[in-house]
Design a protein around this motif. Structure first.
Motif, mmCIF file in Angstrom:
data_model
loop_
_atom_site.group_PDB
_atom_site.id
_atom_site.type_symbol
_atom_site.label_atom_id
_atom_site.label_comp_id
_atom_site.label_asym_id
_atom_site.label_seq_id
_atom_site.Cartn_x
_atom_site.Cartn_y
_atom_site.Cartn_z
ATOM 1 N N HIS A 89 0.823 -1.220 0.000
ATOM 2 C CA HIS A 89 0.000 0.000 0.000
ATOM 3 C C HIS A 89 0.855 1.267 0.000
ATOM 4 O O HIS A 89 0.588 2.202 -0.766
ATOM 5 N N ARG A 93 0.697 4.027 -2.855
ATOM 6 C CA ARG A 93 0.132 5.337 -2.495
ATOM 7 C C ARG A 93 1.110 6.467 -2.837
ATOM 8 O O ARG A 93 0.721 7.504 -3.358
ATOM 9 N N LEU A 100 -0.483 12.216 -9.145
ATOM 10 C CA LEU A 100 -1.591 13.187 -9.074
ATOM 11 C C LEU A 100 -1.041 14.591 -8.832
ATOM 12 O O LEU A 100 -1.497 15.566 -9.434
ATOM 13 N N LEU A 142 -10.100 13.656 -15.839
ATOM 14 C CA LEU A 142 -8.889 12.860 -15.552
ATOM 15 C C LEU A 142 -8.481 12.071 -16.789
ATOM 16 O O LEU A 142 -7.305 12.031 -17.161
ATOM 17 N N ALA A 228 -17.641 10.726 -5.592
ATOM 18 C CA ALA A 228 -17.239 11.821 -4.702
ATOM 19 C C ALA A 228 -17.047 13.109 -5.507
ATOM 20 O O ALA A 228 -17.448 14.191 -5.075
ATOM 21 N N LEU A 232 -19.057 16.589 -5.033
ATOM 22 C CA LEU A 232 -18.369 17.863 -4.776
ATOM 23 C C LEU A 232 -18.827 18.938 -5.767
ATOM 24 O O LEU A 232 -19.151 20.062 -5.396
ATOM 25 N N LEU A 263 -18.748 14.166 1.567
ATOM 26 C CA LEU A 263 -18.406 12.751 1.808
ATOM 27 C C LEU A 263 -18.699 12.457 3.280
ATOM 28 O O LEU A 263 -17.983 12.927 4.157
ATOM 29 N N LEU A 291 -17.444 10.967 9.086
ATOM 30 C CA LEU A 291 -16.596 12.132 8.805
ATOM 31 C C LEU A 291 -17.393 13.434 8.942
ATOM 32 O O LEU A 291 -16.881 14.446 9.427
ATOM 33 N N ASP A 306 -13.794 15.974 4.768
ATOM 34 C CA ASP A 306 -14.301 15.386 3.524
ATOM 35 C C ASP A 306 -13.310 14.491 2.802
ATOM 36 O O ASP A 306 -13.698 13.558 2.118
ATOM 37 N N GLY A 313 -5.996 8.716 3.507
ATOM 38 C CA GLY A 313 -6.565 10.025 3.152
ATOM 39 C C GLY A 313 -6.413 10.298 1.659
ATOM 40 O O GLY A 313 -5.541 9.743 0.983
ATOM 41 N N PRO A 315 -5.524 11.458 -1.906
ATOM 42 C CA PRO A 315 -4.463 12.182 -2.616
ATOM 43 C C PRO A 315 -4.999 12.992 -3.804
ATOM 44 O O PRO A 315 -4.228 13.609 -4.527
ATOM 45 N N GLY A 316 -6.336 12.987 -4.010
ATOM 46 C CA GLY A 316 -6.904 13.649 -5.199
ATOM 47 C C GLY A 316 -7.584 14.969 -4.904
ATOM 48 O O GLY A 316 -8.200 15.554 -5.789
ATOM 49 N N LEU A 319 -6.896 18.081 -7.250
ATOM 50 C CA LEU A 319 -7.423 17.886 -8.606
ATOM 51 C C LEU A 319 -8.942 17.938 -8.620
ATOM 52 O O LEU A 319 -9.550 18.520 -9.530
ATOM 53 N N ALA A 320 -9.555 17.321 -7.608
ATOM 54 C CA ALA A 320 -11.023 17.316 -7.550
ATOM 55 C C ALA A 320 -11.543 18.751 -7.465
ATOM 56 O O ALA A 320 -12.524 19.114 -8.125
ATOM 57 N N ILE A 323 -11.209 20.526 -10.848
ATOM 58 C CA ILE A 323 -12.254 20.116 -11.793
ATOM 59 C C ILE A 323 -13.565 20.843 -11.481
ATOM 60 O O ILE A 323 -14.248 21.359 -12.376
#
Ligand code: HEM
Length: 364
Positions: A89, A93, A100, A142, A228, A232, A263, A291, A306, A313, A315-316, A319-320, A323
Motif C-alpha cells: 500500500h 500510495r 496526481l 482525468l 465523490a 463535490l 463525503l 466524517l 471530507d 486520506g 491524494p486527489g 485535482l477534484a 475540476i
C-alpha cells in the motif's frame, strides 16, 4: 421526510442531518444494532479509527468482494491501493500521490472548463443536463488529461459508472456483468493510449511496481473520482444557485465543506481487539466513521474531514477541486438562471455521498 434520519446510512441524503450528527458527536461512539455497526462520530473517535492499523479498509478474510472472484473486476479491485492494507500500500500510495501532484491545478481546471463548455454547448442547461454534467466531468477530465480522445469520453464516463454500480455491495448479477464488460473495455482503451505526457509520468512513478499495478490504480483513480467528484461539483453548483460565492478560493471550499460536508462516512473492519477513544472494539466488528459528524464536532478542531485523514486520506483533493472550479467557470460564462436551476434540487445518491440532483436524475 422525518426530522431525524432513519439511521446513519440514510443521513447523507437527509435534508438536515446536522442535529442528528451533533447528538452522535456528543456521545462520541454509538452502536447501531440493526445495521450491525459501530458509529465513530466525535472527532476523537473518528480520528482514532482512521489512525489505527487494526482498523482496515477490507475484512481480513475478503480482500476483494467474493462475488467478484475470478473476474477482471475482482482482479483490478484486488490491486487498488484504496482497498489494500498490505505492505505494497505505502509504495503504491506514494506513486499515485506523486503522479496526481504532478498535474498542474491550472491545467486541470482549464481542461474541465473546456470539457464542460463542450458538454453544455447549444442550450441553456436545465436540471437534467446539470446532473449529466456532474456525472460526466470528474472522470472525463482525468481521462482527458491522461490522453483519452475527446470523442470517447462520454462512453468512458458511462463505463466508469457501470463499474461503480458493479462493485457496490448490493449489485446484482446483471450489474456485475455490465461492470465486467466496462472494466475489460477500460483496460483495453488504457493499453492503447500513447505513452506520453501525464500517463508517462504515472508510468515513471510506478516504475518497478509494474504495469498491472499501474493500470489498476489509474483506473482506480477514475473510479475514486466518480461519485465523490460528482458530489463535490454538485455541491458547488447548489451553493452557487443560492447566491454568488467565491468558488475560486480553496479556503472557501474548505469552510463550506466543513459546514455541509459531501463525503459523509467511510467504513473500517476491525482485525484485532482494540480500545479506541475509550470504546472497546472486538476483532470482526465493523465501524462507520462519520466524517461529517466529526467535522462539525464542537470539541474538534473545526476542520473539514471530507477528504479523510491518515494513511488512506485522499491524494486527489487538489485535482477534484480544480475540476469543480473548471465546471463553475464554464457555467458562469453561460450565466444560467441559478435560482430556477436550484429550485428542484433534491438529495439522492450513494449512502456515503451527499449528492444533489437538480433534474430527473436517477440518484447515482
Ligand atoms: C480527482 C478526483 C479524486 C481522485 C483521483 C481520488 C483518489 C483517491 C484515492 C487514490 C484514494 C485512496 C487513498 C488510499 O487508500 O491510500 C482516495 C481516498 C479518499 N478520497 Fe479521494 N479522490 C478524488 C476525489 C475525492 C473527492 C471529491 C472526495 C470528497 C468529496 C474524496 C474523498 C476521499 C476520502 C474520504 C478518501 C479516504 C477513504 C477512507 O479513508 O476510507 N475523494 N481518493
Amino acid at each position: 421526510m422525518s426530522a431525524w434520519p432513519e439511521h446513519a446510512l440514510a443521513a447523507a441524503s437527509h435534508r438536515d442531518p446536522y442535529p442528528y450528527y451533533l447528538e452522535l458527536a456528543r456521545q462520541g461512539w454509538a452502536r447501531d444494532q440493526r445495521l450491525g455497526l459501530w458509529l465513530a462520530a466525535s472527532h476523537a473517535a473518528a480520528s482514532a479509527v482512521l489512525a489505527c492499523p487494526a482498523c482496515r479498509v477490507r475484512p481480513l478474510d475478503e480482500p476483494a468482494p467474493a462475488a467478484l472472484a475470478g473476474s477482471a473486476l475482482g482482479e483490478t479491485f484486488g490491486r487498488w491501493l484504496r482497498m489494500s492494507e498490505a505492505p505494497i500500500h505505502a509504495p503504491l500510495r506514494a506513486a499515485a500521490a506523486a503522479s496526481l501532484a504532478a498535474q498542474e491545478d491550472e491545467r486541470a481546471q482549464r481542461r474541465a472548463r473546456d470539457l464542460a463548455r463542450g458538454f453544455l454547448a447549444g442550450a441553456a442547461p436545465d436540471g437534467a443536463r446539470l446532473d449529466a454534467l456532474v456525472d460526466f466531468l470528474p472522470a472525463a477530465t482525468l481521462a482527458s488529461l491522461l490522453g483519452w480522445p475527446e470523442r470517447s469520453l462520454l462512453g468512458l464516463s458511462g463505463q466508469v459508472a457501470a463499474w461503480c454500480r458493479a462493485v457496490a455491495a448490493d449489485a446484482g448479477a446483471a450489474e456485475r456483468e455490465a461492470g465486467e464488460a466496462a472494466c475489460l473495455a477500460l483496460h483495453a482503451e488504457l493499453a492503447a493510449l500513447a505513452d506520453a505526457g501525464w500517463l508517462a509520468r504515472w508510468r515513471q512513478e510506478f516504475g518497478e511496481l509494474g504495469e498491472d499495478a499501474l493500470r489498476a490504480n489509474l483506473l482506480g483513480a477514475l473510479f475514486q473520482s466518480r461519485d465523490a467528484g460528482a458530489g463535490l461539483l454538485a455541491a458547488g453548483i447548489a451553493w452557487r444557485c443560492e447566491g454568488p460565492w467565491d468558488w475560486r478560493e480553496a479556503g472557501e471550499w474548505r469552510r463550506r465543506l466543513r459546514a455541509d460536508p459531501v463525503l459523509h462516512h467511510t467504513r473500517r473492519f476491525v482485525a484485532e481487539d482494540a480500545t479506541l477513544a475509550g470504546q472497546p472494539l472486538k476483532a470482526g466488528d465493523q465501524v462507520l466513521v462519520l466524517l461529517a459528524a466529526a467535522a462539525r464536532d464542537p470539541a474538534g478542531p473545526g476542520e473539514s474531514m471530507d477528504f479523510g485523514r491518515g494513511r488512506h486520506g485522499c491524494p486527489g483533493e487538489r485535482l477534484a477541486l480544480a475540476i469543480a472550479r473548471g465546471a463553475l467557470a464554464a457555467l458562469e460564462e453561460i450565466g444560467p438562471d441559478w435560482r430556477a436551476l436550484g429550485g428542484g434540487m433534491v438529495f439522492r445518491g450513494p449512502p456515503n455521498v451527499r449528492m444533489r440532483r437538480f433534474g430527473a436524475g436517477d440518484g447515482r
